[in-house]
Design a protein around this motif. Structure first.
Motif, short mmCIF file in Angstrom:
data_model
loop_
_atom_site.label_atom_id
_atom_site.label_comp_id
_atom_site.label_asym_id
_atom_site.label_seq_id
_atom_site.Cartn_x
_atom_site.Cartn_y
_atom_site.Cartn_z
N GLY A 44 12.97 7.00 -33.90
CA GLY A 44 13.66 5.83 -35.54
C GLY A 44 12.92 6.71 -36.19
N GLN A 45 13.64 8.06 -36.42
CA GLN A 45 13.65 8.66 -37.47
C GLN A 45 14.73 8.44 -38.55
N ARG A 46 14.55 9.02 -39.16
CA ARG A 46 15.53 8.32 -41.02
C ARG A 46 17.21 8.94 -40.20
N HIS A 47 17.37 9.63 -38.98
CA HIS A 47 18.37 10.44 -39.44
C HIS A 47 18.43 10.98 -37.36
N ARG A 48 19.62 10.74 -37.33
CA ARG A 48 19.72 11.52 -35.78
C ARG A 48 20.52 12.88 -35.41
N LEU A 70 12.85 5.99 -27.78
CA LEU A 70 11.17 5.20 -28.48
C LEU A 70 11.78 4.64 -30.02
N GLY A 71 13.10 4.22 -29.71
CA GLY A 71 13.38 4.20 -31.51
C GLY A 71 12.72 2.33 -31.95
N GLY A 72 12.22 1.93 -31.30
CA GLY A 72 11.23 1.04 -32.11
C GLY A 72 10.23 0.97 -33.07
N LEU A 73 9.61 2.80 -32.92
CA LEU A 73 8.47 3.15 -33.24
C LEU A 73 8.76 3.81 -34.87
N GLY A 74 10.16 3.61 -34.98
CA GLY A 74 9.55 3.52 -36.80
C GLY A 74 9.37 2.75 -37.38
N ARG A 75 9.74 1.13 -36.77
CA ARG A 75 9.38 -0.07 -37.47
C ARG A 75 8.06 0.29 -37.67
N LEU A 76 7.30 0.65 -36.65
CA LEU A 76 5.93 0.66 -36.33
C LEU A 76 5.57 1.29 -36.34
N LEU A 77 5.72 2.82 -36.91
CA LEU A 77 4.86 4.07 -37.33
C LEU A 77 5.85 3.64 -39.34
N ALA A 81 8.11 9.61 -44.69
CA ALA A 81 9.39 9.98 -45.52
C ALA A 81 10.63 10.18 -44.39
N LEU A 82 9.77 10.32 -42.82
CA LEU A 82 10.90 10.58 -41.96
C LEU A 82 10.93 9.29 -41.27
N THR A 83 10.39 8.34 -41.07
CA THR A 83 10.59 7.13 -40.51
C THR A 83 11.15 6.03 -41.15
N ASP A 84 10.76 5.81 -43.04
CA ASP A 84 10.60 4.68 -43.75
C ASP A 84 11.49 5.04 -45.29
N SER A 85 12.92 4.61 -44.61
CA SER A 85 13.47 4.35 -45.79
C SER A 85 12.78 4.15 -47.22
N ALA A 86 12.28 3.70 -46.78
CA ALA A 86 11.96 3.06 -48.76
C ALA A 86 10.55 3.79 -49.54
N VAL A 87 10.55 5.20 -48.26
CA VAL A 87 9.70 6.29 -48.82
C VAL A 87 10.48 6.97 -49.24
N ALA A 96 0.17 19.58 -50.77
CA ALA A 96 -0.92 18.55 -49.86
C ALA A 96 -0.25 16.43 -49.44
N LYS A 97 0.30 16.75 -51.07
CA LYS A 97 0.56 15.20 -51.68
C LYS A 97 2.17 15.04 -51.01
N SER A 98 2.79 16.28 -50.81
CA SER A 98 3.75 16.08 -50.35
C SER A 98 4.34 16.14 -48.72
N MET A 99 3.63 16.78 -48.32
CA MET A 99 3.31 16.95 -46.44
C MET A 99 2.95 15.93 -46.51
N ARG A 100 2.11 15.38 -46.96
CA ARG A 100 1.31 14.54 -47.20
C ARG A 100 2.79 12.84 -46.36
N SER A 101 3.42 12.43 -47.06
CA SER A 101 4.40 11.79 -47.02
C SER A 101 5.50 11.86 -45.94
N THR A 102 5.57 13.16 -45.35
CA THR A 102 6.27 13.38 -44.07
C THR A 102 5.76 13.12 -42.92
#
Length: 238
Positions: A44-48, A70-77, A81-87, A96-102
């Motif tokens: 479920g990553q941001r792009h394939r 495992l496409g459903g994981l993107g919604r659960l995890l 920024a790698l799985t959530d288009s809102a991030v 440290a802060k920017s890496m944490r968002s990934t």
């Protein structure tokens, strides 16, 4: 760089993202005579787009390639920024802060668990992935401590089904991204056929954290970077 314990795996399952690190692991193993099964994950990553590059690399190496759905994981995890288009995808050098968002929670544990299962089922004697020292600061599942404990877990959890020489390999876990580029040049990695960018556009954006890391790694390694970057990449379009 020498093979761990100076013995090449007979058959290795490689976690293959289509990126620079895992592709170098695959070429390094193939160059040492290992048969490869390359395992990619749609989580479920941001792009394939990276998966297309994994297919291309597997074809180049004549390796079996499987994509685990495992496409459903993107919604659960969510929340990464790698799985959530809102991030927002962070730009520039990692902090440290920017890496944490990934961070995708438990991602490597999930992938390694599946890869070990595939290895056991197919009789492979190794599982390999491309974590490197630059990941250690924020990604806990890219650290040596995690890797060593997971290796024990894999053997104990499959006792009687794996041989004594079964190994988990993370050959770059204590090396830099620039070191990986140097090894990649030595083993003939087609760098232009790997994908790093988190945005998944027509070209590498050249500004996100992983593009910035990629550009810098080639420069530090003293290796020509064949990657074409977007015009927005602070004048480094190539």
């Amino acid at each position: 760089m020498e093979m761990t314990e100076h013995v090449s795996p007979r058959h290795a399952v490689v976690i293959a993202s289509g990126g620079l690190d895992s592709t170098t692991v695959a070429y390094w193993l193939a160059g040492n005579g290992s048969r490869l099964t390359m395992l990619s994950f749609d989580y479920g990553q941001r792009h394939r787009k990276e998966l297309d590059f994994a297919v291309l690399i597997a074809d180049r190496l004549g390796a079996r390639h499987e994509v685990v759905d495992l496409g459903g994981l993107g919604r659960l995890l969510s929340g990464s920024a790698l799985t959530d288009s809102a991030v927002a995808v962070p730009d520039g050098h990692y902090t440290a802060k920017s890496m944490r968002s990934t961070v995708v929670p438990n991602r490597n544990t999930i992938m390694l668990s599946v890869a070990v299962g595939v290895a056991v089922a197919s009789g492979a004697d190794a599982v390999a992935f491309g974590a490197h020292a630059g990941d250690h600061a924020v990604y806990p599942d890219c650290r040596s401590e995690f890797f060593d404990l997971f290796a024990v877990l894999a053997r104990v959890g499959n006792e009687g089904f794996v041989t004594e020489d079964f190994r988990l390999l993370a050959p770059f876990i204590n090396q830099s991204k620039a070191d990986i580029v140097r090894v990649g040049e030595q083993v003939g990695v087609p760098f232009a056929e790997t994908w790093s960018c988190y945005r998944g556009g027509a070209l590498h954006c050249g500004t996100c954290g992983t593009c910035t890391e990629r550009i810098e790694a080639f420069e530090l390694a003293g290796v020509d970077d064949p990657t074409v970057y977007g015009a927005a990449s602070s004048g480094v379009a190539r």
